[in-house]
Enzyme design. Structure first.
Site, short mmCIF file in Angstrom:
data_model
loop_
_atom_site.label_atom_id
_atom_site.label_comp_id
_atom_site.label_asym_id
_atom_site.label_seq_id
_atom_site.Cartn_x
_atom_site.Cartn_y
_atom_site.Cartn_z
N LYS A 104 39.11 -43.00 -8.38
CA LYS A 104 38.23 -41.86 -8.21
C LYS A 104 38.30 -41.35 -6.76
O LYS A 104 38.71 -40.23 -6.52
CB LYS A 104 36.78 -42.22 -8.56
CG LYS A 104 36.43 -42.18 -10.05
CD LYS A 104 37.04 -43.29 -10.86
CE LYS A 104 36.75 -43.21 -12.34
NZ LYS A 104 35.86 -44.25 -12.83
N TRP A 140 28.26 -46.42 -17.73
CA TRP A 140 28.94 -47.49 -16.99
C TRP A 140 28.01 -48.67 -16.74
O TRP A 140 28.41 -49.82 -16.90
CB TRP A 140 29.54 -46.96 -15.69
CG TRP A 140 30.71 -46.07 -15.95
CD1 TRP A 140 30.80 -44.74 -15.67
CD2 TRP A 140 31.93 -46.42 -16.59
NE1 TRP A 140 32.02 -44.25 -16.09
CE2 TRP A 140 32.73 -45.26 -16.66
CE3 TRP A 140 32.45 -47.61 -17.11
CZ2 TRP A 140 34.01 -45.25 -17.22
CZ3 TRP A 140 33.74 -47.60 -17.68
CH2 TRP A 140 34.48 -46.43 -17.73
N ASP A 190 28.08 -50.95 -8.43
CA ASP A 190 29.30 -50.29 -8.88
C ASP A 190 29.35 -48.94 -8.20
O ASP A 190 28.61 -48.02 -8.53
CB ASP A 190 29.25 -50.13 -10.41
CG ASP A 190 30.48 -49.42 -10.96
OD1 ASP A 190 31.32 -48.95 -10.16
OD2 ASP A 190 30.61 -49.34 -12.20
C1 LIG Z 1 35.64 -45.18 -13.83
C2 LIG Z 1 34.48 -46.08 -13.70
C3 LIG Z 1 34.52 -47.42 -14.14
C4 LIG Z 1 35.71 -48.00 -14.87
O1 LIG Z 1 36.78 -48.08 -14.04
P1 LIG Z 1 38.15 -48.78 -14.51
O2 LIG Z 1 38.87 -48.95 -13.22
O3 LIG Z 1 38.81 -47.85 -15.47
O4 LIG Z 1 37.80 -50.06 -15.14
C5 LIG Z 1 33.40 -48.19 -13.95
N1 LIG Z 1 32.32 -47.72 -13.33
C6 LIG Z 1 32.24 -46.44 -12.90
C7 LIG Z 1 31.00 -45.97 -12.22
C8 LIG Z 1 33.33 -45.59 -13.06
O5 LIG Z 1 33.27 -44.33 -12.61
#
Ligand SMILES: *Cc1c(COP(=O)(O)O)cnc(C)c1O
Length: 361
Positions: free
Chosen positions: A197, A103, A173
């Site tokens: 999540k 990511w 993030d």
């Molecule tokens: C799932 C995830 C993403 C991507 O998320 P989307 O909403 O599908 O764009 C980005 N960063 C992390 C750490 C993730 O777990």
């Protein structure tokens, strides 16, 4: 009542059963108004009250200081990979990034489209089994910001510390570990998290941004991606993802009822201790991550012989232990154990793993 499996999916992930029951009860007729939340104008008093309560509950849960805006946007976490440089990276500036997995790598690749990126450190030097300490980072003086991913959802690598970068805005993030334990929001310039999540349904990304970082967007930044426009319009410059926002609000209420993020930390610690403890005590299952960098939320593990993977997954499915297959780029298994899963899910998983090991080990 229908039977609920234990869902270890990385995302969209399990939601608390109580939340889904409440949503079901309110689905056709929200609080006697004769309509569903999905059918409400986002400008109506009822919906604005739902939206504002969700924001306030999130602020309470995380202790968000008053000089931060909380935005409920669309495009997922991935859109933030572009939105952050468009808003915070001047054309002649440099943005620092830490690379700890898939990511953060994606965030780096996207930021490079918009300007100068300095990768201050990469976990590749440890084969992604550990996070380089800050003494190994090559920071840019006066960087526009420093970006990192607090939890790498695929690799299972999580920071158990917050970088110290002085006056440089810290951008994180937090998609897969937001609300899993208390954090000091005031250390950050910007926190973002895709909802699917640990917050709610997909289609929503939460951005918590310090007010002094608003109004810096490049002139080419699309209106819809401009944080200031979103903030000035209460995240309703256009129609927001109303139902996802509402459902996230129900999750925030549920979290408060559970005792907040402090209670989640206790529960999540017990969950991960049980699972990693079991894996470490077994010669059949392995997790290679350095203990201090092990994710509390996403636990990748391997079986002694990958030829057994298929049988393991079939047996798990048959017991209602769903979505344990590892990410396609990594293989093996992964148990995502977000807030919605209780200790009973881990007990059921560990019992199955022990039984499978006895049979095949
Ligand atoms: C799932 C995830 C993403 C991507 O998320 P989307 O909403 O599908 O764009 C980005 N960063 C992390 C750490 C993730 O777990």
């Amino acid at each position: 009542m229908s039977k609920r499996a234990f869902n270890f999916c990385a995302g969209p992930a399990a939601l608390p059963t109580e939340v889904l029951e409440r949503a079901r009860a309110e689905l056709l007729d929200w609080q006697g108004k004769g309509l569903s939340v999905m059918e409400m104008s986002h400008r109506s008093d009822d919906y604005v009250a739902i939206a504002e309560k969700a924001e306030q509950d999130l602020r309470d849960l995380m202790g968000v200081p008053s000089n931060y805006k909380v935005l409920f946007l669309q495009g997922g976490a991935s859109q933030q990979f572009a939105e952050i440089p468009l808003n915070l990276l001047p054309e002649d500036g440099v943005a620092d990034y830490v690379e700890t997995g898939i990511w953060s790598k994606k965030a780096i690749e996207e930021a490079r489209r918009f300007g100068n990126v300095n990768v201050v450190a990469s976990a590749s030097k440890y084969d992604y089994f550990a996070i380089p300490g800050q003494n190994e980072w090559n920071l840019t003086p006066n960087a526009a910001y420093l970006h990192y991913a607090s939890n790498e959802t695929i690799g299972g690598l999580e920071f158990d510390w917050i970088p110290e970068v002085g006056d440089v805005p810290l951008v994180v993030d937090m998609s897969s570990d937001i609300l899993s334990r208390p954090i000091d929001v005031s250390k950050f310039g910007l926190i973002y998290a895709g909802a699917q999540k640990n917050i709610g349904p997909s289609g929503l990304v939460v951005v918590i941004v310090r007010e002094d970082l608003l109004g810096r967007a490049r002139s080419i930044c699309p209106t819809m991606l401009n944080y200031k426009v979103a903030a000035d319009n209460g995240s309703m410059y256009n129609t927001p993802a109303t139902y996802s926002w509402y459902l996230s609000g129900l999750v925030f209420q549920w979290l408060k009822e559970q005792g907040g993020v402090e209670a989640m930390e206790k529960r999540n610690r017990a969950k991960k201790d049980m699972l990693y403890g079991f894996i470490d005590n077994s010669d059949f299952y392995t997790n290679p991550i350095q203990p201090s960098a092990r994710s509390w939320m996403n636990v990748p593990f391997r079986l002694a012989d990958e030829k057994l993977d298929k049988a393991f997954l079939e047996g798990a499915d048959a017991r209602g232990l769903l979505n344990l297959k590892g990410h396609r780029s990594v293989g093996g298994m992964r148990a995502s154990i977000y807030n919605a899963l209780g200790l009973d899910a881990i007990e059921a998983l560990v019992a199955y793993m022990a039984e499978f090991e006895k049979e095949h080990g």
